[in-house]
Design an enzyme around this catalytic site. Structure first.
Site, PDB file in Angstrom:
ATOM      1  N   ASP A  86       0.566  -1.450   0.189  1.00  0.00           N
ATOM      2  CA  ASP A  86      -0.123  -0.320  -0.228  1.00  0.00           C
ATOM      3  C   ASP A  86       0.715   1.134  -0.131  1.00  0.00           C
ATOM      4  O   ASP A  86       0.214   2.097  -0.652  1.00  0.00           O
ATOM      5  CB  ASP A  86      -0.921  -0.548   1.564  1.00  0.00           C
ATOM      6  CG  ASP A  86      -2.164  -0.560   0.718  1.00  0.00           C
ATOM      7  OD1 ASP A  86      -2.537  -1.142   0.040  1.00  0.00           O
ATOM      8  OD2 ASP A  86      -3.036  -0.742   1.936  1.00  0.00           O
ATOM      9  N   GLY A  87       2.098   1.557   0.827  1.00  0.00           N
ATOM     10  CA  GLY A  87       2.947   2.839   0.778  1.00  0.00           C
ATOM     11  C   GLY A  87       3.311   2.709  -0.999  1.00  0.00           C
ATOM     12  O   GLY A  87       3.317   3.902  -1.279  1.00  0.00           O
ATOM     13  N   ARG A  91       2.242   6.389  -3.199  1.00  0.00           N
ATOM     14  CA  ARG A  91       3.378   7.121  -4.092  1.00  0.00           C
ATOM     15  C   ARG A  91       2.912   6.746  -5.337  1.00  0.00           C
ATOM     16  O   ARG A  91       3.360   7.709  -6.439  1.00  0.00           O
ATOM     17  CB  ARG A  91       4.533   6.290  -3.723  1.00  0.00           C
ATOM     18  CG  ARG A  91       5.938   7.495  -3.945  1.00  0.00           C
ATOM     19  CD  ARG A  91       7.269   6.255  -3.337  1.00  0.00           C
ATOM     20  NE  ARG A  91       7.668   5.544  -3.667  1.00  0.00           N
ATOM     21  CZ  ARG A  91       8.371   4.758  -4.503  1.00  0.00           C
ATOM     22  NH1 ARG A  91       8.186   5.459  -4.666  1.00  0.00           N
ATOM     23  NH2 ARG A  91       8.421   3.732  -4.814  1.00  0.00           N
ATOM     24  N   ASN A 155      -4.262   9.317   1.872  1.00  0.00           N
ATOM     25  CA  ASN A 155      -4.571   8.532   3.499  1.00  0.00           C
ATOM     26  C   ASN A 155      -5.043   9.150   4.092  1.00  0.00           C
ATOM     27  O   ASN A 155      -6.043   8.837   4.781  1.00  0.00           O
ATOM     28  CB  ASN A 155      -3.239   7.485   3.795  1.00  0.00           C
ATOM     29  CG  ASN A 155      -3.235   6.062   3.144  1.00  0.00           C
ATOM     30  OD1 ASN A 155      -4.209   4.956   2.782  1.00  0.00           O
ATOM     31  ND2 ASN A 155      -3.009   5.270   3.115  1.00  0.00           N
ATOM     32  N   ASP A 156      -3.602  10.240   4.979  1.00  0.00           N
ATOM     33  CA  ASP A 156      -4.368  10.837   6.199  1.00  0.00           C
ATOM     34  C   ASP A 156      -3.053  11.714   6.473  1.00  0.00           C
ATOM     35  O   ASP A 156      -1.861  12.004   5.529  1.00  0.00           O
ATOM     36  CB  ASP A 156      -4.458   9.743   7.328  1.00  0.00           C
ATOM     37  CG  ASP A 156      -2.935   9.018   7.320  1.00  0.00           C
ATOM     38  OD1 ASP A 156      -2.169   9.448   7.383  1.00  0.00           O
ATOM     39  OD2 ASP A 156      -3.168   7.471   7.832  1.00  0.00           O
ATOM     40  N   ASP A 185      -2.633  11.691  21.806  1.00  0.00           N
ATOM     41  CA  ASP A 185      -1.203  11.858  21.806  1.00  0.00           C
ATOM     42  C   ASP A 185      -0.941  12.175  20.254  1.00  0.00           C
ATOM     43  O   ASP A 185      -0.388  13.178  19.861  1.00  0.00           O
ATOM     44  CB  ASP A 185      -0.700  10.412  21.220  1.00  0.00           C
ATOM     45  CG  ASP A 185      -0.735   9.955  22.539  1.00  0.00           C
ATOM     46  OD1 ASP A 185      -0.898  10.190  23.809  1.00  0.00           O
ATOM     47  OD2 ASP A 185      -0.156   8.709  22.652  1.00  0.00           O
ATOM     48  N   ALA A 220      -4.791   7.223  20.688  1.00  0.00           N
ATOM     49  CA  ALA A 220      -5.060   7.009  22.096  1.00  0.00           C
ATOM     50  C   ALA A 220      -5.229   8.762  23.432  1.00  0.00           C
ATOM     51  O   ALA A 220      -4.703   9.227  24.033  1.00  0.00           O
ATOM     52  CB  ALA A 220      -3.549   6.921  22.697  1.00  0.00           C
TER      53      ALA A 220
END
Length: 302
Positions: A86-87, A91, A155-156, A185, A220
């Site tokens: 997926d990385g 790209r 993605n984000d 966090d 978190a």
């Protein structure tokens, strides 16, 4: 015949005849992909088409692809092929943004959500694409603007606590109105594509890639409100770093792109159809999610 059995609102039907003239390949940064690139080159030679590769990647593995820069590949390729997980797929999708080439994900190693075929299936997949027996699935992106900087991701975009600093205290404003504040966090703003990445690891929901909007998930969280929020595509989102927050780092698709101090505001918008992914109708998003997340065995049979 043109494949459209898995088409939906985000799918774009492809016109007929003679699709592939030039192929661009994007390689996993560590795995050896030379045999697979050579297979693409053999397929292309038999049809009189060209294979392009990023210059540094071509030099690393010594393959037959023509070395070019990222801009030339995006402008020239009719099809981009991602060889990796997926990385690598993300790209390739970023490289293809703004061009006309859809991206075919070829799984090299672990199963990814975005890959469409495994390596042994690649020649048959290229035959199908060249014959226009496929659809393309539009994937939205996310754009973040903070100060003089701006970044896009598929993605984000993540605001996260810098090491040694206090927690991230971030106020969420929707359409200019305060909605909720997170102390956590990190705070993740994910696309539907990214809902199965960092956001999911933080407890966020799985969102269909056909949905249009942005998913906000705290990581978190230390406050009473610890739920994700999903905004529609047309709603304006601002994230304000509150005075009692520590300094924050900004990541886009896992890459460090900036830093924020208390008082900073990040304006976030959705980018519709930022990238396009090849689909051959062999699996659905939910089948891929079942395999990746090992959900099949969790279904109770009554």
């Amino acid at each position: 015949m043109t494949g459209g059995s898995n088409s939906g609102p985000a799918d774009i039907e492809v016109a007929r005849m003679g699709y592939i003239g030039t192929v661009g390949v994007v390689l996993h940064p560590e795995r050896t992909c030379a045999p697979t690139v050579d297979a693409v080159a053999r397929w292309s030679r038999a049809r009189g088409t060209k294979v392009l590769g990023l210059a540094a990647e071509v030099a690393r593995i010594g393959c037959e692809a023509i070395p070019v820069g990222a801009e030339e590949m995006a402008a020239s390729a009719d099809l981009m092929i991602s060889l990796g997980g997926d990385g690598t797929m993300l790209r390739a999708m970023r490289l293809a943004t703004g061009g006309h080439a859809p991206v075919l994900g070829v799984n090299v190693g672990r199963l990814g959500f975005l890959a469409e075929v495994d390596v042994p299936e690649l020649p048959a997949a290229l035959d199908a694409i060249d014959a226009h027996r496929f659809t393309v699935e539009a994937r939205s992106g996310v754009h973040a603007r903070f100060g003089a900087a701006q970044e896009a991701a598929l993605n984000d975009v993540v605001l996260l606590r810098s090491p040694g600093h206090k927690s991230a205290a971030v106020a969420v404003r929707v359409q200019g109105e305060p909605f909720v504040a997170y102390t956590a966090d990190a705070v993740v703003v994910a696309t539907p594509t990214g809902s199965t990445a960092y956001s999911f690891s933080a407890g966020g929901p799985i969102v269909s890639p056909n949905a249009e909007g942005l998913l906000i998930t705290p990581v978190a969280p230390h406050a009473a409100f610890n739920r994700s929020v999903f905004l529609s595509s047309g709603e304006r989102l601002d994230l304000e770093v509150l005075p009692h927050s520590g300094d924050l780092a900004v990541e886009a698709d896992g890459l460090l792109v900036g830093h924020l101090s208390p008082g900073a505001v990040v304006a976030v918008t959705m980018l519709p159809a930022a990238a396009r992914v090849v689909r051959l109708g062999r699996t659905t998003f939910y089948q891929r999610a079942q395999r990746k997340l090992r959900l099949t065995g969790s279904v109770e049979r009554i």
